[in-house]
Write an enzyme that holds these catalytic residues in place. Structure first.
Site, short mmCIF file in Angstrom:
data_model
loop_
_atom_site.label_atom_id
_atom_site.label_comp_id
_atom_site.label_asym_id
_atom_site.label_seq_id
_atom_site.Cartn_x
_atom_site.Cartn_y
_atom_site.Cartn_z
N ASP A 107 0.86 -1.18 0.00
CA ASP A 107 0.00 0.00 0.00
C ASP A 107 0.90 1.23 0.00
O ASP A 107 1.37 1.66 -1.05
CB ASP A 107 -0.93 -0.07 1.22
CG ASP A 107 -1.96 1.04 1.24
OD1 ASP A 107 -2.00 1.84 0.29
OD2 ASP A 107 -2.73 1.11 2.21
N PHE A 156 -10.12 -0.09 -0.46
CA PHE A 156 -9.86 -1.07 0.59
C PHE A 156 -10.36 -2.43 0.13
O PHE A 156 -11.53 -2.61 -0.17
CB PHE A 156 -10.51 -0.67 1.92
CG PHE A 156 -10.01 -1.51 3.05
CD1 PHE A 156 -8.83 -1.19 3.70
CD2 PHE A 156 -10.70 -2.66 3.44
CE1 PHE A 156 -8.32 -2.00 4.72
CE2 PHE A 156 -10.21 -3.47 4.47
CZ PHE A 156 -9.03 -3.14 5.11
N VAL A 157 -9.47 -3.40 0.07
CA VAL A 157 -9.83 -4.72 -0.44
C VAL A 157 -9.69 -5.80 0.64
O VAL A 157 -8.95 -5.65 1.60
CB VAL A 157 -8.98 -5.11 -1.67
CG1 VAL A 157 -9.30 -4.19 -2.85
CG2 VAL A 157 -7.49 -5.08 -1.37
N ASP A 163 -7.60 -8.85 5.39
CA ASP A 163 -8.74 -8.82 6.31
C ASP A 163 -9.33 -7.43 6.47
O ASP A 163 -8.71 -6.42 6.17
CB ASP A 163 -8.28 -9.28 7.70
CG ASP A 163 -7.43 -8.23 8.39
OD1 ASP A 163 -6.40 -7.83 7.82
OD2 ASP A 163 -7.81 -7.77 9.49
N ARG A 169 -10.36 -13.14 5.50
CA ARG A 169 -9.10 -13.67 4.98
C ARG A 169 -9.32 -14.96 4.19
O ARG A 169 -8.54 -15.30 3.31
CB ARG A 169 -8.15 -14.00 6.15
CG ARG A 169 -7.66 -12.79 6.93
CD ARG A 169 -6.53 -13.21 7.85
NE ARG A 169 -6.26 -12.26 8.93
CZ ARG A 169 -5.47 -11.20 8.82
NH1 ARG A 169 -4.88 -10.92 7.68
NH2 ARG A 169 -5.27 -10.40 9.85
P1 IMP Z 1 1.87 -0.35 3.93
O1 IMP Z 1 2.97 -0.18 4.93
O2 IMP Z 1 1.00 0.88 3.84
O3 IMP Z 1 2.34 -0.79 2.56
O4 IMP Z 1 0.89 -1.39 4.58
C1 IMP Z 1 0.76 -2.65 4.17
C2 IMP Z 1 -0.15 -3.44 5.06
O5 IMP Z 1 -1.39 -2.76 5.33
C3 IMP Z 1 -0.52 -4.71 4.33
O6 IMP Z 1 0.42 -5.73 4.59
C4 IMP Z 1 -1.91 -5.00 4.84
O7 IMP Z 1 -1.81 -5.77 6.02
C5 IMP Z 1 -2.49 -3.64 5.16
N1 IMP Z 1 -3.37 -3.16 4.05
C6 IMP Z 1 -3.07 -2.20 3.16
N2 IMP Z 1 -4.07 -2.02 2.28
C7 IMP Z 1 -5.03 -2.91 2.62
C8 IMP Z 1 -6.33 -3.24 2.06
O8 IMP Z 1 -6.82 -2.69 1.07
N3 IMP Z 1 -7.01 -4.25 2.69
C9 IMP Z 1 -6.52 -4.91 3.78
N4 IMP Z 1 -5.32 -4.64 4.32
C10 IMP Z 1 -4.57 -3.65 3.75
#
Ligand code: IMP
Ligand code: MG
Length: 183
Positions: A107, A156-157, A163, A169
């Site tokens: 993300d 948000f997926v 989850d 999940r």
């Molecule tokens: P980042 O540090 O922002 O890249 O966060 C990544 C983590 O946030 C992922 O490993 C997921 O656990 C969670 N995450 C980010 N986007 C989503 C989403 O759309 N759905 C569910 N979990 C998400």
């Protein structure tokens, strides 16, 4: 769990089970080729990457080892901050190993960017990243993800390891959660 069981909770399916499985086979073939003649350690990031590691490893036509890490990124609510804490570290030393980190989604990229440097600092042979999904528009930091399953919009997926409040999940596909579920 099938679509029928949760169809009221989602806006739309964005990656079907068939598309996911087909893409994982392609990624596995690429990994087989890139790591030919080398050792390979898959490091799954708990809990989101459980399905990805299970399917990817079974699609690989070679020996592979698996280890797991659990990390939590501090942040306000659903936003990650880049400040990461290790909840569960690897079981074994990775000196000289070829590590492939397996993630559910990139993300902001903050969690993976931290994790990659953390593993690189342990004297590994190599560290690469495979992520089932990437939200390109949400990237806060550049993180080099060698293998990406699907680029998706910044919604948000849920499903296939991802989850909402620890649920969904166990869906075999990926869907956009309906707005009414969280607002
Ligand atoms: P980042 O540090 O922002 O890249 O966060 C990544 C983590 O946030 C992922 O490993 C997921 O656990 C969670 N995450 C980010 N986007 C989503 C989403 O759309 N759905 C569910 N979990 C998400
Ligand atoms: Mg995750």
């Amino acid at each position: 769990m099938d679509l029928a069981a949760i169809s009221g909770d989602i806006e739309r399916v964005i990656v079907t089970e068939e598309a996911l499985q087909a893409r994982i086979k392609e990624l596995a073939a690429q990994v087989d080729k890139d790591y030919e003649g080398k050792d390979l350690l898959l490091v799954g990031v708990l809990k989101g990457a459980v399905m990805a590691v299970a399917d990817l490893s079974r699609a690989l036509q070679r020996h592979v080892e698996m280890d797991w890490m659990a990390v939590s990124s501090y942040g306000s609510g659903t936003k990650s901050s880049g400040v990461v804490r290790i909840l569960k570290d690897l079981d074994r030393d990775i000196t000289g190993r070829n590590v492939l980190i397996v993630e559910d989604i990139v993300d902001s990229g903050l969690t993976l960017s931290w994790l990659k440097s953390n593993l690189e600092s342990r004297g590994v042979g190599s560290v690469e990243i495979l992520s089932i999904l990437r939200k390109p528009e949400a990237a806060k930091v550049h993180v080099d993800v060698k293998y990406v399953g699907f680029e998706i919009p910044p919604d948000f997926v849920i499903g296939y390891g991802l989850d909402f409040d620890e649920k969904y999940r166990n869906l075999p596909f990926i869907a956009v959660l309906a707005k009414h579920m969280y607002s």
